[in-house]
Design an enzyme around this catalytic site. Sequence first.
Site, mmCIF file in Angstrom:
data_model
loop_
_atom_site.group_PDB
_atom_site.id
_atom_site.type_symbol
_atom_site.label_atom_id
_atom_site.label_comp_id
_atom_site.label_asym_id
_atom_site.label_seq_id
_atom_site.Cartn_x
_atom_site.Cartn_y
_atom_site.Cartn_z
ATOM 1 N N HIS A 67 36.293 1.219 47.340
ATOM 2 C CA HIS A 67 36.593 2.665 47.317
ATOM 3 C C HIS A 67 38.015 3.021 46.853
ATOM 4 O O HIS A 67 38.519 2.741 47.763
ATOM 5 C CB HIS A 67 36.011 3.591 48.259
ATOM 6 C CG HIS A 67 35.902 4.879 48.277
ATOM 7 N ND1 HIS A 67 34.733 5.513 47.953
ATOM 8 C CD2 HIS A 67 36.941 5.862 48.290
ATOM 9 C CE1 HIS A 67 35.085 6.923 47.827
ATOM 10 N NE2 HIS A 67 36.486 7.035 48.222
ATOM 11 N N GLN A 162 35.483 16.049 41.688
ATOM 12 C CA GLN A 162 36.246 16.509 43.003
ATOM 13 C C GLN A 162 35.889 17.954 43.666
ATOM 14 O O GLN A 162 35.748 18.223 44.632
ATOM 15 C CB GLN A 162 37.553 16.225 42.945
ATOM 16 C CG GLN A 162 38.476 16.671 43.883
ATOM 17 C CD GLN A 162 39.112 15.825 44.709
ATOM 18 O OE1 GLN A 162 39.662 14.712 44.341
ATOM 19 N NE2 GLN A 162 38.656 15.992 46.151
ATOM 20 N N TRP A 325 47.298 12.477 49.627
ATOM 21 C CA TRP A 325 46.624 12.550 50.926
ATOM 22 C C TRP A 325 47.088 11.239 51.869
ATOM 23 O O TRP A 325 47.187 11.390 52.928
ATOM 24 C CB TRP A 325 45.195 12.184 50.545
ATOM 25 C CG TRP A 325 44.405 13.226 49.919
ATOM 26 C CD1 TRP A 325 43.815 14.306 50.484
ATOM 27 C CD2 TRP A 325 44.058 13.370 48.552
ATOM 28 N NE1 TRP A 325 43.737 15.002 49.300
ATOM 29 C CE2 TRP A 325 43.711 14.456 48.168
ATOM 30 C CE3 TRP A 325 44.431 12.307 47.475
ATOM 31 C CZ2 TRP A 325 43.280 14.739 46.976
ATOM 32 C CZ3 TRP A 325 44.305 12.926 46.119
ATOM 33 C CH2 TRP A 325 43.584 13.901 45.629
HETATM 34 FE FE FE2 Z 1 37.681 8.968 48.111
#
Ligand code: FE2
Length: 435
Positions: A67, A162, A325
């Site tokens: 991922h 997203q 992030w």
């Molecule tokens: Fe993700």
Amino acid sequence: MTFEVMSMENPMLFVRNVTLPDGRRGHDVLARDGRIEAIGPQLPLPEGATLLDGQGWLLSPPFVDAHFHMDATLSHGLPRVNQSGTLLEGIALWGELKPLLTQDALVERALQYCDWAVAKGLLAVRSHVDVCDDRLLAVDALLHVKQQVKPYLDLQLVAFPQDGVLRSPTALGNLKRALDRGVDVVGGIPHFERTMADGAESVRLLCELAAERGLHVDMHCDESDDPLSRHIETLAFHTQRLGLHGRVTGSHLTSMHSMDNYYVSKLLPLVAEAQVHAVANPLINITLQGRHDSYPKRRGMTRVPELMAAGVNVGFGHDCVMDPWYSSGSADMLEVAQMGLHVAQMTSQAQMRACFDAVTVNSAKILGLDGYGLAVGARADFVLLQARDPVEAIRLRAARLAVVRGGQVVARTPAATATLSLPGRSASVDWTLQR
Ligand code: FE2
């Protein structure tokens, strides 16, 4: 995924004296024409073969990241740094960055990340790619990167809406266009849709789309601390209904951390029966979840040992490296395994080895990698680690002494050692346990 043999410098590689992940010592490995031809103790060295001396170190199949987000990676600081380090500022930052993206810059950053990955023995990555940009700039960039890195890294792409496949008016059309252009897997983000009902509807329509096209599914699923976020149940239900067993992955599943234990006891068998894979992202889950808590703060990672005990295949992902992030990371899946081990308190010998599996064989199963593993006939892809066993490899985040792809050494790292000059003596250490 299909396997393409690299152009051969020398079709034969002989790796002498390695320890295998299952503990077998003193084994040799012969690779010929990109495949493993023999594994065993004291094999004869064929004339003309390139020799790699394993010196008893651990030989592992390559690391696999189940991922990742390669469209955002290495964008740290663009257009500014996430000052608070929170998920919400990260989402805002990504929104600021998206209109400024260029295809060249996307390709350049992704290729740089692939170099980092190969150097760390990470030879297969499943990356989500945001399809909520009507230009599909990132999709085209990563499709280009996928072809470019194919000789040394398997890049699998997930069409990831997203902003929500129902919430964003153009997302579904964009997602289909991305699949038409060659993106491999159907993505989703049900917990981000406007309502629980919309989330469930998004799971249904995306699973049906995957079934129609014969594709796999991998959804960001329940990435929240809300114990009532139960889209994994819907995902398992539609997986069974459509006969998608083994082709569907639930990524994150962090709400499961906070769910009622009785409900989880009913949920886990459903996930196992549907053969839905689970992916935890330990580095990101431990930093982004629990942000609305005071104390005690929840860890937020999904129930990894319980999922494994129920028979669910669990992989670990890196998720983010140097992006809006997360401003850390280095493509090191041993760092991911080490964090997973700690967060899940998986400290028994078997559990620590299971954490190593989560960044190797389990994730390979999620990607459906063809010919993966240390076995005769498998692809000659492997990593020589400066460790004697998988647990030591995690503890030391062991140096990747050599990375082999298709029987060719594609990266080397010097052994990690320190020389000491102490009063009256000199010494060296490599942090392995000397017996
Ligand atoms: Fe993700």
